[in-house]
Write a protein that holds these residues in place. Structure first.
Motif, PDB file in Angstrom:
ATOM      1  N   CYS A  35       0.764  -1.197   0.105  1.00 15.30           N
ATOM      2  CA  CYS A  35      -0.071   0.002  -0.095  1.00 15.30           C
ATOM      3  C   CYS A  35       0.673   1.098  -0.005  1.00 15.30           C
ATOM      4  O   CYS A  35       0.566   2.144  -0.923  1.00 15.30           O
ATOM      5  N   LEU A  63      -6.066   4.514  -1.435  1.00  7.07           N
ATOM      6  CA  LEU A  63      -5.014   3.883  -0.799  1.00  7.07           C
ATOM      7  C   LEU A  63      -4.166   4.837   0.580  1.00  7.07           C
ATOM      8  O   LEU A  63      -3.735   4.512   1.609  1.00  7.07           O
ATOM      9  N   LEU A 326      -6.438  -5.858   0.179  1.00  4.85           N
ATOM     10  CA  LEU A 326      -6.590  -4.057  -0.011  1.00  4.85           C
ATOM     11  C   LEU A 326      -7.871  -3.800  -0.621  1.00  4.85           C
ATOM     12  O   LEU A 326      -8.564  -3.126  -0.161  1.00  4.85           O
TER      13      LEU A 326
END
Length: 423
Positions: A35, A63, A326
């Motif tokens: 990330c 993000l 994610l």
């Protein structure tokens, strides 16, 4: 002359928490480092479905807005864990140094997991209270607009005595804290019968279980192919060779059985019946975080012609799983913002054993995911509850339908689990 009025300072962009169960394991470390790397422009978001055009207008959290923390029972700091992964070829050389600050910040937010063998007697409710308090404290200190709990810990055996395993304690804590919950492992989590009332009354969305990253991903494509081409599959056998924490955990036959159940279910759902054959899992420590999966498929063609299809999948488990984790964190947080509750069956694209009802074919699952993405847009109609969830306050007691309001109200937080958090 009078001074011109000053413009008000812009409001800071909202931030969202991702609370990992198994926060110092390979998958969580790779997700946190990845990330940071993608946010800084060091690497492209390969493997992240939510970074493709179908998801650009869904209102997903950026993000750069994600704040990481979690629970774990191991002590190895995230920067050191990232160095180990880089040495094994999982992370790019030099990346741990480039994102050292982000790894250090996340490591400061990791709290001790449990329960441990030899711990003094502490009831399930006490453990859930401790874990939920950690989650709420994380959300409060960082002034987060929302958070999600994601289980990426090592696979645990299915309980046989009705007790709540660690994954279920963390799942209950997540819902009690008002957080969406995602189970990326085959562990029990919210599937325990004692948690059904809590899941139904929590008023938050949840998804799982067991991430579909390699062999089963391929099976969900090939199974429908045989059915659609009217080719009868006689046998489907598989072998997995893997190392690392996952290999060690799956050396336990009970844990391996929990893992294989999802692999077999995909074949039953896509072929209509279970073919002959089994999946074998072998722990090969020398492979580290890498795995090899073989499939041997025997099928009949026209006039009974006997044919064989063999596949080999070689990949890095953490690098396959991290972008999906994610994705799921962002989708779950956004679903919470849109007022969706209960099981998110539309996220079956990501799982071997999805919650709710839905197709098993990857193509059909992706079509459902795209429809789900459209529901998340700002101009979409506000979501009514998905599945049996309601807009009730979070926090039912384990094994009962009674609700208890958390001290922090309805602020979402995130919870995590870790039993030797090396997945």
């Amino acid at each position: 002359m009078s001074a011109e009025p000053s413009l008000p300072a812009p409001s800071p962009a909202p931030r969202f928490g991702v609370w990992f169960i198994g926060a110092r394991g390979s998958v969580a470390t790779t997700a946190i480092a990845g990330c940071a790397a993608v946010t800084a422009g060091l690497h492209p978001p390969a493997g992240m479905v939510t970074e493709t055009p179908d998801f650009t207008s869904c209102g997903l959290p950026a993000l750069s807005s994600l704040v990481f923390g979690g629970h774990d029972t191991v002590d190895c700091p995230l920067p050191k864990r990232a160095e180990h992964l880089a040495a094994g070829g999982v992370l790019p050389h030099g990346l741990p140094s480039a994102v050292h600050a982000e790894l250090t910040a996340a490591d400061r937010e990791i709290r001790p997991g449990g329960p441990h063998l030899g711990d003094p007697d502490r009831g399930d409710e006490a453990w859930i209270d401790v874990f939920a308090a950690d989650i709420r404290d994380f959300v409060r200190r960082h002034d987060l607009a929302g958070a999600v709990v994601v289980n990426v810990a090592s696979t645990e055996p299915a309980p046989t005595d009705g007790s709540l395993p660690p994954s279920s304690l963390y799942a209950a804590a997540a819902l009690r804290a008002g957080c969406p919950y995602v189970n990326f492992t085959p562990s029990t989590g919210l599937h325990h019968p004692a948690l059904a009332p809590l899941a139904a009354s929590s008023g938050v969305p949840y998804a799982g279980r067991d991430g579909k990253t390699g062999q089963t991903l391929l099976r969900s494509v090939l199974g429908p192919m045989f059915t659609q081409r009217a080719l009868a599959v006689r046998a489907w056998s598989g072998t997995n060779l893997l190392g690392g924490g996952d290999g060690a955990a799956l050396a336990d036959p009970a844990a391996a059985a929990a893992k294989n159940a999802g692999k077999e279910r995909v074949l039953v759902d896509t072929l209509g019946a279970a073919p002959e054959g089994e999946v074998h899992i072998d722990d090969v420590p020398a492979l580290g975080d890498w795995k090899t999966a073989w499939d041997h498929i025997a099928f009949d063609g026209f006039l009974g012609s006997r044919m064989i299809l063999q596949t080999i999948w070689q990949g890095c488990d953490s690098a396959l799983a991290a972008p999906l984790v994610l994705d799921l964190a962002r989708l779950a947080v956004r679903a919470r913002e849109k007022g969706l509750t209960g099981p998110l069956g539309e996220l079956g694209f990501y799982f071997k054993d999805p919650v709710g009802d839905g197709p098993s074919s990857l193509a059909e699952q992706y079509a459902e995911l795209r429809r789900f993405a459209a529901r998340l847009r700002d101009d979409a109609e506000p979501g009514a509850g998905v599945g049996p969830g309601t807009d009730a306050e979070p926090g039912a007691g384990v094994g009962s339908g009674d609700r208890e309001r958390s001290p922090e109200g309805e602020r979402p937080g995130d919870g995590a689990d870790d039993r030797g958090a090396r997945r």
